[in-house]
Enzyme design. Structure first.
Site, PDB file in Angstrom:
ATOM      1  N   LYS A 206       0.846  -1.204   0.000  1.00  0.00           N
ATOM      2  CA  LYS A 206       0.000   0.000   0.000  1.00  0.00           C
ATOM      3  C   LYS A 206       0.878   1.250   0.000  1.00  0.00           C
ATOM      4  O   LYS A 206       0.694   2.156  -0.788  1.00  0.00           O
ATOM      5  CB  LYS A 206      -0.925  -0.023   1.219  1.00  0.00           C
ATOM      6  CG  LYS A 206      -1.840   1.156   1.304  1.00  0.00           C
ATOM      7  CD  LYS A 206      -2.780   1.049   2.506  1.00  0.00           C
ATOM      8  CE  LYS A 206      -3.564   2.347   2.667  1.00  0.00           C
ATOM      9  NZ  LYS A 206      -4.421   2.351   3.846  1.00  0.00           N
ATOM     10  N   GLU A 212      10.603  -4.646   4.416  1.00  0.00           N
ATOM     11  CA  GLU A 212      10.681  -6.044   3.980  1.00  0.00           C
ATOM     12  C   GLU A 212      10.343  -6.166   2.494  1.00  0.00           C
ATOM     13  O   GLU A 212      11.056  -6.816   1.720  1.00  0.00           O
ATOM     14  CB  GLU A 212       9.685  -6.901   4.777  1.00  0.00           C
ATOM     15  CG  GLU A 212      10.004  -7.054   6.245  1.00  0.00           C
ATOM     16  CD  GLU A 212       9.341  -5.975   7.106  1.00  0.00           C
ATOM     17  OE1 GLU A 212       9.109  -4.844   6.611  1.00  0.00           O
ATOM     18  OE2 GLU A 212       9.086  -6.262   8.286  1.00  0.00           O
ATOM     19  N   GLY A 267      -4.748  -1.782   5.162  1.00  0.00           N
ATOM     20  CA  GLY A 267      -3.906  -2.898   4.713  1.00  0.00           C
ATOM     21  C   GLY A 267      -4.531  -4.257   4.983  1.00  0.00           C
ATOM     22  O   GLY A 267      -4.605  -5.122   4.099  1.00  0.00           O
ATOM     23  N   ARG A 268      -5.010  -4.469   6.205  1.00  0.00           N
ATOM     24  CA  ARG A 268      -5.549  -5.795   6.566  1.00  0.00           C
ATOM     25  C   ARG A 268      -6.967  -6.000   6.033  1.00  0.00           C
ATOM     26  O   ARG A 268      -7.554  -7.059   6.265  1.00  0.00           O
ATOM     27  CB  ARG A 268      -5.476  -5.997   8.074  1.00  0.00           C
ATOM     28  CG  ARG A 268      -6.102  -4.887   8.888  1.00  0.00           C
ATOM     29  CD  ARG A 268      -5.649  -4.966  10.345  1.00  0.00           C
ATOM     30  NE  ARG A 268      -6.122  -3.820  11.130  1.00  0.00           N
ATOM     31  CZ  ARG A 268      -5.498  -2.656  11.227  1.00  0.00           C
ATOM     32  NH1 ARG A 268      -4.380  -2.447  10.555  1.00  0.00           N
ATOM     33  NH2 ARG A 268      -5.977  -1.681  11.977  1.00  0.00           N
ATOM     34  N   GLU A 353      -4.212  -6.469  15.109  1.00  0.00           N
ATOM     35  CA  GLU A 353      -3.745  -5.156  14.661  1.00  0.00           C
ATOM     36  C   GLU A 353      -4.895  -4.136  14.752  1.00  0.00           C
ATOM     37  O   GLU A 353      -4.662  -2.942  14.898  1.00  0.00           O
ATOM     38  CB  GLU A 353      -3.189  -5.235  13.232  1.00  0.00           C
ATOM     39  CG  GLU A 353      -2.112  -4.194  12.959  1.00  0.00           C
ATOM     40  CD  GLU A 353      -1.413  -4.376  11.623  1.00  0.00           C
ATOM     41  OE1 GLU A 353      -2.062  -4.203  10.579  1.00  0.00           O
ATOM     42  OE2 GLU A 353      -0.207  -4.676  11.605  1.00  0.00           O
ATOM     43  N   HIS A 384      -3.881 -32.461  18.513  1.00  0.00           N
ATOM     44  CA  HIS A 384      -2.706 -33.216  18.953  1.00  0.00           C
ATOM     45  C   HIS A 384      -1.580 -32.289  19.369  1.00  0.00           C
ATOM     46  O   HIS A 384      -0.427 -32.717  19.462  1.00  0.00           O
ATOM     47  CB  HIS A 384      -2.263 -34.165  17.837  1.00  0.00           C
ATOM     48  CG  HIS A 384      -3.338 -35.140  17.478  1.00  0.00           C
ATOM     49  ND1 HIS A 384      -3.470 -36.360  18.113  1.00  0.00           N
ATOM     50  CD2 HIS A 384      -4.371 -35.053  16.613  1.00  0.00           C
ATOM     51  CE1 HIS A 384      -4.524 -36.990  17.617  1.00  0.00           C
ATOM     52  NE2 HIS A 384      -5.099 -36.210  16.708  1.00  0.00           N
ATOM     53  N   LYS A 512       9.693  -0.524  14.129  1.00  0.00           N
ATOM     54  CA  LYS A 512      10.203  -0.210  12.781  1.00  0.00           C
ATOM     55  C   LYS A 512      11.278   0.873  12.865  1.00  0.00           C
ATOM     56  O   LYS A 512      12.329   0.776  12.236  1.00  0.00           O
ATOM     57  CB  LYS A 512       9.070   0.324  11.892  1.00  0.00           C
ATOM     58  CG  LYS A 512       8.115  -0.712  11.353  1.00  0.00           C
ATOM     59  CD  LYS A 512       7.159  -0.036  10.364  1.00  0.00           C
ATOM     60  CE  LYS A 512       5.979  -0.896  10.036  1.00  0.00           C
ATOM     61  NZ  LYS A 512       4.980  -0.233   9.197  1.00  0.00           N
TER      62      LYS A 512
HETATM   63  O1  F6P Z   1       3.471  -2.983   9.808  1.00  0.00           O
HETATM   64  C1  F6P Z   1       2.112  -3.013   9.718  1.00  0.00           C
HETATM   65  C2  F6P Z   1       1.595  -2.719   8.340  1.00  0.00           C
HETATM   66  O2  F6P Z   1       1.499  -1.347   8.164  1.00  0.00           O
HETATM   67  C3  F6P Z   1       0.264  -3.405   8.130  1.00  0.00           C
HETATM   68  O3  F6P Z   1      -0.790  -2.709   8.660  1.00  0.00           O
HETATM   69  C4  F6P Z   1       0.245  -3.568   6.658  1.00  0.00           C
HETATM   70  O4  F6P Z   1      -0.700  -4.526   6.264  1.00  0.00           O
HETATM   71  C5  F6P Z   1       1.659  -3.999   6.399  1.00  0.00           C
HETATM   72  O5  F6P Z   1       2.422  -3.232   7.309  1.00  0.00           O
HETATM   73  C6  F6P Z   1       2.163  -3.820   5.008  1.00  0.00           C
HETATM   74  O6  F6P Z   1       2.075  -2.491   4.567  1.00  0.00           O
HETATM   75  P1  F6P Z   1       2.255  -2.100   3.051  1.00  0.00           P
HETATM   76  O7  F6P Z   1       1.154  -2.729   2.277  1.00  0.00           O
HETATM   77  O8  F6P Z   1       2.195  -0.607   3.020  1.00  0.00           O
HETATM   78  O9  F6P Z   1       3.594  -2.610   2.593  1.00  0.00           O
END
Ligand code: F6P
Length: 552
Positions: A206, A212, A267-268, A353, A384, A512
């Site tokens: 987003k 990452e 995002g979620r 979250e 299990h 972060k």
């Molecule tokens: O670190 C949390 C977050 O902001 C989430 O809410 C989001 O889904 C994820 O990182 C990834 O964010 P992006 O889509 O901006 O890479």
């Protein structure tokens, strides 16, 4: 914001909870004839039975009063009307608009966003069609048949969960991988199985700033260029899903390869937007559209049903009861469906979250427990592993059992065994086993009095462990859509009751920022810098230890 714990329904619920704490759930079935019927409902192809929670009819009616005291019906309307309910980010939360095909208007900042949603869907549909027909060609001229979604959090968990859930709908000869972790092993292990000439990388972010995702995207492009792809070929092999057009352009992805969305998609909550492209590619557009339509069916139910007959509201209220009045610290998600094996991980982000917060939307400290710990695994595997604690541990764990009546692949009597276990667990968790039952069983096995005394305490199950059962006929795209929308709205309702803004996530920022500060202390050019004196003693020592280990 008014403190819900001072409301009359909350106080009444506290009193009712004290009375119910000494009653057996099974006795409520006798005291309340027709309970199984009264404590169940159907919506959007899903059936919810919540009768195995230790909650009485009176407590349930009071929970409905609580929802009204918290202003739930008006809050639902505000969400669908595009109000900026995510106040700390000054954003609407209009993910439901993404799965509406009715032509209804959705207004954000005075503008109807429905036409731009249609246009974005058309662009995805056309691209998915070209992929399905083998018209997307890679640099060698061979058709692209493999997709790698690079994203994390909401840009990974939803599509990954859905692609796994919809395995029977996969297009033949197509493969789809998900890379999320900044641990280079995740990308390296994935790339090892790929042919660059046939691979499409989807960079899903987003913000297009997530450490990452950007690290993985750059490494994927380096790998592509080192393995036969040229810079001019990047356009055929990389697309972006993002709201940040400028950062995407800076990465080198052309505007025609960008599938955009909007800041009012959290995002979620984004798998219904362009972020769902990997689902549309791996399963075909018609499957993706059926997923959206299933979610929309739940949206329509959620928006129109009174609170007493509203499945997401009821699931939320039962959760509030278990969390705030019956002492449950955690919520287990237990799909009796192997294809739903990533559902617990998806719901972990969705719920934790959204509602893992200690202050209200207007910044006051919240006076009660909020979002529970979410965890889970598919049944029967979990049985299990961790069910021991759910049955006999010292904590109350509320459980959602989820199953399809019909299997995706009929195979002898597997599905009957799966469902028998599903039902047996919910029954066992509610009924438990008394000491006298345990003693009688041991005696029937021929054990002597000393052995009975020794073993009986270990064989007692307290019971009254709260469970919900969610059933549907088959795990179709529509049923999956409805199930996910059910949980999205459940989380929203709980946020309304606790007074939380469920759509921001400030709690992820501190770590972060600190990681950015630590990074140069581990990997500065020409050797790592010494650990900053600003760190606490433990962190400083750990940095030094890591650097020492890396130096050898
Ligand atoms: O670190 C949390 C977050 O902001 C989430 O809410 C989001 O889904 C994820 O990182 C990834 O964010 P992006 O889509 O901006 O890479």
């Amino acid at each position: 914001m008014t403190d819900i714990t001072n409301s009359a329904p909350w106080r009444r619920l506290e009193t009712l909870a004290r009375g119910l704490a000494t009653r057996r759930t099974i006795d409520l079935f006798g005291a309340e004839p027709g309970r199984a019927m009264a404590f169940s409902l159907e919506a959007a192809g899903l059936y919810l039975d919540y009768s195995k929670n230790r909650v009485s009819l009176e407590a349930l009616a009071t929970l409905f009063d609580l929802a009204r005291a918290a202003g739930l019906p008006a809050a639902i309307e505000r969400m669908f009307a595009g109000a900026k309910i995510n106040a700390t980010e000054n954003r609407a939360a209009l993910h439901a608009a993404l799965r509406d095909f009715s032509g209804r208007q959705y207004i954000v900042d005075g503008e109807n966003v429905a036409p731009s949603i249609d246009a974005a869907r058309e662009k995805m549909k056309s691209f998915a069609g070209r992929y399905e027909r083998g018209e997307l060609k890679g640099f060698s001229g061979a058709p692209i048949d493999t997709v790698v979604n690079i994203g994390i959090g909401g840009s990974d968990l939803g599509p990954l969960m859905a692609v796994e859930a919809l395995r029977p709908y996969w297009l033949r000869g197509r493969r789809c991988f998900f890379v999320s972790n900044v641990d280079g092993q995740h990308l390296a292990d994935t790339l090892a199985t790929l042919d660059p000439a046939r691979t499409l990388f989807i960079v899903a972010s987003k913000t297009f700033t997530t450490q990452e995702t950007m690290t993985n995207a750059h490494s994927a492009r380096d790998w592509f260029l080192a393995n036969g792809g040229a810079v001019k070929d990047v356009a055929r092999h990389f697309v972006a899903l993002s709201t940040n057009a400028k950062a995407v352009a800076d990465f080198g992805i052309a505007p025609e390869n960008v599938f955009g969305f909007w800041d009012w998609v959290g995002g979620r909550y984004s798998m219904w937007s362009a972020i769902g492209l990997s689902i549309a590619l791996q399963c075909g557009w018609s499957t993706f559209e059926a997923l959206l339509r299933g979610a929309n069916e739940m949206d329509q139910h959620f928006r129109s049903a009174p609170v007493e007959k509203n499945m997401p509201a009821i699931l939320a209220l039962i959760g509030v009861w278990n969390r705030n009045f019956a002492g449950a610290a955690a919520q287990a998600i237990l799909p009796y469906d192997q294809h739903l094996h990533r559902l617990p991980a998806f719901l972990q982000q969705l719920d934790m979250e959204s509602n893992g917060k200690s202050v209200t939307a207007t910044g006051e400290k919240i006076a009660c427990a909020t979002g529970p710990v979410i965890f889970g695994e598919p049944g029967t595997n979990g049985q299990h592993a961790f069910y021991q604690l759910i049955h006999q541990g010292t904590d109350i764990i509320a459980c959602d059992f989820i199953a399809a009546a019909k299997p995706a692949s009929p195979l002898s009597d597997h599905h009957e065994k799966l469902l028998a276990n599903f039902l047996a667990q919910t029954e066992a968790l509610m009924l438990g086993k008394s000491e006298s039952q345990a003693r009688a069983e041991l005696a029937a096995e021929g054990k002597g009095p000393a052995d009975i005394d020794r073993l009986a305490p270990h064989k007692v199950f307290p019971g009254d462990r709260p469970t919900n059962s969610i059933l549907f006929e088959r795990l179709t795209p529509g049923a999956l859509g409805a199930l996910i929308a059910l949980y999205e709205h459940k989380v929203f309702c709980q946020g309304v009751i606790w007074g939380i803004n469920s759509f921001d996530q400030w709690g992820v920022e501190l770590g972060k920022a600190l990681a950015m500060k630590i990074l140069p202390e581990l990997s500065a050019p020409g050797g790592a810098r010494p650990a900053s004196a600003d760190h606490d003693g433990s962190t400083r020592r750990l940095i030094e230890k890591i650097n020492a280990l890396r130096a050898t």
